[in-house]
Design a protein around this motif. Structure first.
Motif, PDB file in Angstrom:
ATOM      1  N   LYS A   1      53.670  59.180  58.362  1.00  0.00           N
ATOM      2  CA  LYS A   1      52.439  58.628  58.156  1.00  0.00           C
ATOM      3  C   LYS A   1      51.397  59.841  57.738  1.00  0.00           C
ATOM      4  CE  LYS A   1      50.775  59.036  63.035  1.00  0.00           C
ATOM      5  NZ  LYS A   1      49.892  57.879  63.979  1.00  0.00           N
ATOM      6  N   ASN A   2      51.472  60.866  58.561  1.00  0.00           N
ATOM      7  CA  ASN A   2      50.673  62.048  57.948  1.00  0.00           C
ATOM      8  C   ASN A   2      50.861  62.471  56.714  1.00  0.00           C
ATOM      9  OD1 ASN A   2      49.184  61.788  60.472  1.00  0.00           O
ATOM     10  ND2 ASN A   2      50.800  63.548  61.302  1.00  0.00           N
ATOM     11  N   LEU A   3      52.081  62.762  56.257  1.00  0.00           N
ATOM     12  CA  LEU A   3      52.604  63.045  55.001  1.00  0.00           C
ATOM     13  C   LEU A   3      52.022  62.063  53.764  1.00  0.00           C
ATOM     14  CD1 LEU A   3      54.004  64.904  53.346  1.00  0.00           C
ATOM     15  CD2 LEU A   3      56.154  63.678  53.609  1.00  0.00           C
ATOM     16  N   LYS A   4      52.014  60.901  54.191  1.00  0.00           N
ATOM     17  CA  LYS A   4      51.541  59.982  53.404  1.00  0.00           C
ATOM     18  C   LYS A   4      49.904  59.906  53.008  1.00  0.00           C
ATOM     19  CE  LYS A   4      51.485  54.798  52.345  1.00  0.00           C
ATOM     20  NZ  LYS A   4      51.895  53.551  53.109  1.00  0.00           N
ATOM     21  N   LEU A   5      49.327  60.240  54.320  1.00  0.00           N
ATOM     22  CA  LEU A   5      47.894  60.626  54.129  1.00  0.00           C
ATOM     23  C   LEU A   5      47.576  61.659  53.320  1.00  0.00           C
ATOM     24  CD1 LEU A   5      44.979  59.942  55.003  1.00  0.00           C
ATOM     25  CD2 LEU A   5      45.491  61.477  57.182  1.00  0.00           C
ATOM     26  N   ILE A   6      48.563  62.679  53.338  1.00  0.00           N
ATOM     27  CA  ILE A   6      48.044  64.131  52.495  1.00  0.00           C
ATOM     28  C   ILE A   6      48.541  63.743  51.092  1.00  0.00           C
ATOM     29  CG2 ILE A   6      48.995  66.509  52.400  1.00  0.00           C
ATOM     30  CD1 ILE A   6      49.194  66.673  55.333  1.00  0.00           C
ATOM     31  N   THR A   7      49.544  63.132  50.930  1.00  0.00           N
ATOM     32  CA  THR A   7      49.937  62.879  49.507  1.00  0.00           C
ATOM     33  C   THR A   7      48.716  62.034  48.787  1.00  0.00           C
ATOM     34  OG1 THR A   7      52.241  62.767  50.170  1.00  0.00           O
ATOM     35  CG2 THR A   7      51.479  61.823  48.176  1.00  0.00           C
ATOM     36  N   LYS A   8      48.346  60.903  49.586  1.00  0.00           N
ATOM     37  CA  LYS A   8      47.164  60.190  48.745  1.00  0.00           C
ATOM     38  C   LYS A   8      45.862  60.906  48.580  1.00  0.00           C
ATOM     39  CE  LYS A   8      45.449  56.265  47.542  1.00  0.00           C
ATOM     40  NZ  LYS A   8      46.087  55.474  46.457  1.00  0.00           N
ATOM     41  N   ALA A   9      45.874  61.937  49.515  1.00  0.00           N
ATOM     42  CA  ALA A   9      44.610  62.754  49.182  1.00  0.00           C
ATOM     43  C   ALA A   9      44.644  63.732  48.068  1.00  0.00           C
ATOM     44  CB  ALA A   9      44.224  63.565  50.548  1.00  0.00           C
ATOM     45  N   LEU A  10      45.556  64.283  47.987  1.00  0.00           N
ATOM     46  CA  LEU A  10      46.172  65.005  46.887  1.00  0.00           C
ATOM     47  C   LEU A  10      46.033  64.530  45.454  1.00  0.00           C
ATOM     48  CD1 LEU A  10      48.776  67.329  48.468  1.00  0.00           C
ATOM     49  CD2 LEU A  10      46.404  68.297  47.507  1.00  0.00           C
ATOM     50  N   GLU A  11      46.667  63.148  45.556  1.00  0.00           N
ATOM     51  CA  GLU A  11      46.609  62.174  44.400  1.00  0.00           C
ATOM     52  C   GLU A  11      45.234  61.876  43.862  1.00  0.00           C
ATOM     53  OE1 GLU A  11      50.977  60.091  44.823  1.00  0.00           O
ATOM     54  OE2 GLU A  11      49.109  59.133  45.493  1.00  0.00           O
ATOM     55  N   ASN A  12      44.415  61.713  44.835  1.00  0.00           N
ATOM     56  CA  ASN A  12      43.086  61.309  44.428  1.00  0.00           C
ATOM     57  C   ASN A  12      42.414  62.477  43.977  1.00  0.00           C
ATOM     58  OD1 ASN A  12      43.190  58.700  45.512  1.00  0.00           O
ATOM     59  ND2 ASN A  12      42.554  59.137  47.416  1.00  0.00           N
ATOM     60  N   ALA A  13      42.567  63.688  44.610  1.00  0.00           N
ATOM     61  CA  ALA A  13      41.921  65.117  44.129  1.00  0.00           C
ATOM     62  C   ALA A  13      42.410  65.152  42.574  1.00  0.00           C
ATOM     63  CB  ALA A  13      42.193  66.226  45.022  1.00  0.00           C
ATOM     64  N   ALA A  14      43.547  65.073  42.381  1.00  0.00           N
ATOM     65  CA  ALA A  14      44.199  65.319  41.008  1.00  0.00           C
ATOM     66  C   ALA A  14      43.571  64.244  40.073  1.00  0.00           C
ATOM     67  CB  ALA A  14      45.795  65.114  40.889  1.00  0.00           C
ATOM     68  N   LYS A  15      43.527  63.048  40.447  1.00  0.00           N
ATOM     69  CA  LYS A  15      42.921  62.116  39.630  1.00  0.00           C
ATOM     70  C   LYS A  15      41.470  62.268  39.336  1.00  0.00           C
ATOM     71  CE  LYS A  15      43.733  57.823  40.544  1.00  0.00           C
ATOM     72  NZ  LYS A  15      43.852  56.220  41.248  1.00  0.00           N
ATOM     73  N   LYS A  16      40.923  62.795  40.315  1.00  0.00           N
ATOM     74  CA  LYS A  16      39.350  63.050  40.259  1.00  0.00           C
ATOM     75  C   LYS A  16      39.273  64.306  38.863  1.00  0.00           C
ATOM     76  CE  LYS A  16      35.034  64.666  42.177  1.00  0.00           C
ATOM     77  NZ  LYS A  16      34.597  65.577  41.190  1.00  0.00           N
ATOM     78  N   LEU A  17      40.206  65.378  39.156  1.00  0.00           N
ATOM     79  CA  LEU A  17      40.221  66.364  38.376  1.00  0.00           C
ATOM     80  C   LEU A  17      40.366  65.996  36.798  1.00  0.00           C
ATOM     81  CD1 LEU A  17      42.077  69.740  39.019  1.00  0.00           C
ATOM     82  CD2 LEU A  17      42.493  68.664  36.766  1.00  0.00           C
TER      83      LEU A  17
END
Length: 385
Positions: free
Chosen positions: A299-315
């Motif tokens: 669940k933590n890995l999923k949370l981290i992955t989602k945060a990184l995906e959102n950061a990449a999308k914003k970039l």
């Protein structure tokens, strides 16, 4: 008698076969070129960095760090032929361009337009199209030529290797010409600037500083390092890059190194609308975890992955917004995607693309896969507690 004639002819062949060969001692090896506007803005100013000959007659080499391993000559002119003639008058050796690795264009000249500059490199067979081209941010191009670099005898070679590192934009003259002449895309080049501001060029360094966006052979604007990473990903040129993300609820930061990146652009064109969907894929490893989360927990890995995906999308969305709304330049090649998949539709949109592109609907999707996450657990402080 016939045999004697053949022997005389053979002698003439041997003694005259290399009559036009030029020895190394007769050549001045140009390693870099800088193009600027003259102070009055009416002429081009061309500067050449030339490797200094060694005492043995070859070119200086090794890692001694000498400040005398190159010298600069400059000349002004209205065209390339006039400039070359003036430069050659300043060199006792024949100027040799085949070892040139890079051409710098000052930001001032790039905004003025580089049509005349490109003519120099397209019509002269002495110029190699594999030479890199860069914009010098905020100063004269010749300033970069004068800088020393501690890890390289000739500093221009350091720029070439930095460009080839994989996470910075590397564009050759050939790449620029192809983009300029292609349907539905405008060229982009790398940008360089001084890192330490000092009046002494021997105490200055340089750094890669993003990308320059061109339209109609004029510089429309600049992209910073993060925006350039997003542009490289969207244009499928990213070899590797770093992404940092803030976790929700103030749980800290995580960082990822992307080692495999891919992208797909899906085009939808209606009667009055144009829509694009950018699908980005990325794989890599977690290189930083300043949180209290144990990433061995799914669940933590999923949370981290989602945060990184959102950061990449914003970039990526930030760079799309900048080129679409601010510069209004299709540097990605969305028009080219229409041209490749629906040439009939492109024939209709081509003359309207400058006004249609800023209004196009562009969606971004990101899917990341983190591998090797077991190497980075929660922060040291959290684990110690």
């Amino acid at each position: 008698m016939r045999r004697l004639k053949y022997m005389i002819l053979l002698v003439f062949v041997f003694i005259s076969g290399c009559w036009d060969r030029m020895e190394m001692n007769d050549l001045a090896f140009v390693t870099g070129t800088a193009m600027d506007l003259s102070d009055d803005g009416n002429m081009l100013l061309c500067s050449l960095q030339i490797a200094t000959p060694s005492t043995e007659g070859g070119m200086s080499g090794g890692g001694s760090g000498s400040k005398n391993n190159f010298f600069i000559i400059s000349a002004e002119g209205k065209n390339g032929n006039e400039i070359h003639q003036k430069l050659q008058k300043k060199s006792s050796r024949h100027l040799f361009y085949s070892h040139r690795s890079i051409v710098f264009i000052s930001e001032r000249l790039a905004k003025h337009g580089i049509q005349g500059v490109l003519d120099i490199f397209t019509h002269d067979p002495r110029n190699r199209l594999k030479t890199y081209i860069m914009v010098v941010k905020g100063e004269a191009g010749r300033n970069i030529l004068q800088m020393n670099y501690p890890l390289k005898q000739v500093p221009i070679e350091a720029v070439r290797e930095m460009e080839n590192s994989g996470d910075d934009l590397a564009v050759t003259l050939k790449d620029f010409f192809i983009s300029s002449e292609s349907e539905g895309v405008h060229p982009v080049v790398g940008v360089i600037e001084s890192d330490i501001h000092s009046k002494d060029p021997h105490k200055q360094l340089f750094k890669l500083a993003g990308a320059g966006v061109f339209k109609d052979l004029k510089l429309s604007g600049l992209l910073d390092i993060n925006e350039t990473l997003g542009l490289m990903w969207v244009t499928n040129k990213l070899k590797f890059g770093r992404i940092t993300a803030n976790l929700p609820e103030g749980n800290g930061e995580v960082g990822m190194m992307i080692t495999h990146a891919d992208r797909k652009i899906i085009t939808q064109t209606g009667h009055d609308s144009v829509q694009f969907k950018i699908q980005l894929e990325g794989q890599g490893s977690l290189v930083e975890n300043n949180s209290g989360l144990d990433i061995n927990e799914p669940k933590n890995l999923k949370l981290i992955t989602k945060a990184l995906e959102n950061a990449a999308k914003k970039l990526v969305k930030d760079v799309i917004f900048k080129i679409q709304k601010k510069y209004k330049v299709d540097s990605v090649g969305f028009g080219q995607e229409i041209y490749k998949h629906n040439p009939e539709k492109w024939a209709i949109l081509k003359n309207q693309w400058d006004t249609r592109f800023p209004e196009a609907d562009i969606l971004v999707e990101v899917n990341l896969i983190i591998k090797g996450e077991g190497m980075v657990h929660s922060s040291f402080e959290k684990e110690s507690e």
